[in-house]
Design a protein around this motif. Structure first.
Motif, PDB file in Angstrom:
ATOM      1  N   ALA A  42       0.832  -1.200   0.000  1.00  0.00           N
ATOM      2  CA  ALA A  42       0.000   0.000   0.000  1.00  0.00           C
ATOM      3  C   ALA A  42       0.867   1.249   0.000  1.00  0.00           C
ATOM      4  O   ALA A  42       0.497   2.277  -0.585  1.00  0.00           O
ATOM      5  CB  ALA A  42      -0.913  -0.011   1.218  1.00  0.00           C
ATOM      6  N   ALA A  43       2.043   1.171   0.610  1.00  0.00           N
ATOM      7  CA  ALA A  43       2.951   2.327   0.618  1.00  0.00           C
ATOM      8  C   ALA A  43       3.454   2.633  -0.785  1.00  0.00           C
ATOM      9  O   ALA A  43       3.610   3.803  -1.154  1.00  0.00           O
ATOM     10  CB  ALA A  43       4.115   2.055   1.559  1.00  0.00           C
ATOM     11  N   ASN A  47       2.882   6.138  -2.823  1.00  0.00           N
ATOM     12  CA  ASN A  47       3.975   6.905  -3.416  1.00  0.00           C
ATOM     13  C   ASN A  47       3.720   7.208  -4.886  1.00  0.00           C
ATOM     14  O   ASN A  47       4.004   8.314  -5.355  1.00  0.00           O
ATOM     15  CB  ASN A  47       5.299   6.154  -3.271  1.00  0.00           C
ATOM     16  N   ILE A  48       3.156   6.249  -5.621  1.00  0.00           N
ATOM     17  CA  ILE A  48       2.840   6.484  -7.033  1.00  0.00           C
ATOM     18  C   ILE A  48       1.800   7.577  -7.167  1.00  0.00           C
ATOM     19  O   ILE A  48       1.924   8.489  -7.990  1.00  0.00           O
ATOM     20  CB  ILE A  48       2.369   5.178  -7.695  1.00  0.00           C
ATOM     21  N   THR A  53       0.404  13.446  -8.444  1.00  0.00           N
ATOM     22  CA  THR A  53      -0.137  14.765  -8.104  1.00  0.00           C
ATOM     23  C   THR A  53       0.954  15.823  -8.144  1.00  0.00           C
ATOM     24  O   THR A  53       0.705  16.951  -8.559  1.00  0.00           O
ATOM     25  CB  THR A  53      -0.798  14.754  -6.720  1.00  0.00           C
ATOM     26  N   ARG A  54       2.169  15.484  -7.764  1.00  0.00           N
ATOM     27  CA  ARG A  54       3.274  16.449  -7.824  1.00  0.00           C
ATOM     28  C   ARG A  54       3.588  16.825  -9.261  1.00  0.00           C
ATOM     29  O   ARG A  54       3.842  17.982  -9.564  1.00  0.00           O
ATOM     30  CB  ARG A  54       4.514  15.891  -7.150  1.00  0.00           C
TER      31      ARG A  54
END
Length: 63
Positions: A42-43, A47-48, A53-54
């Motif tokens: 899930a981490a 991160n993806i 969004t960045r």
């Protein structure tokens, strides 16, 4: 600061040159199991999504 070298050549005698260029016939670390278990957690998903969004924010700031 500039440094000048008078003699930048290194002279080796015949014995030292032979020890530097001799080939070693060894096998290192045999019998190791190199199975890599790729897990997707899930981490990783978080991160993806955060990277997406960045990148979208950067595009809107520069355009």
């Amino acid at each position: 600061m500039k440094h000048e070298t008078d003699n930048s050549k290194v002279y080796l005698d015949h014995e030292e040159l032979n020890t530097l260029v001799s080939q070693v016939q060894e096998t290192v670390a045999t019998g190791i199991n190199n199975e890599v278990k790729n897990t997707f957690s899930a981490a990783d998903l978080w991160n993806i999504q955060r990277m997406k969004t960045r990148i979208q924010r950067r595009r809107t700031l520069w355009n």
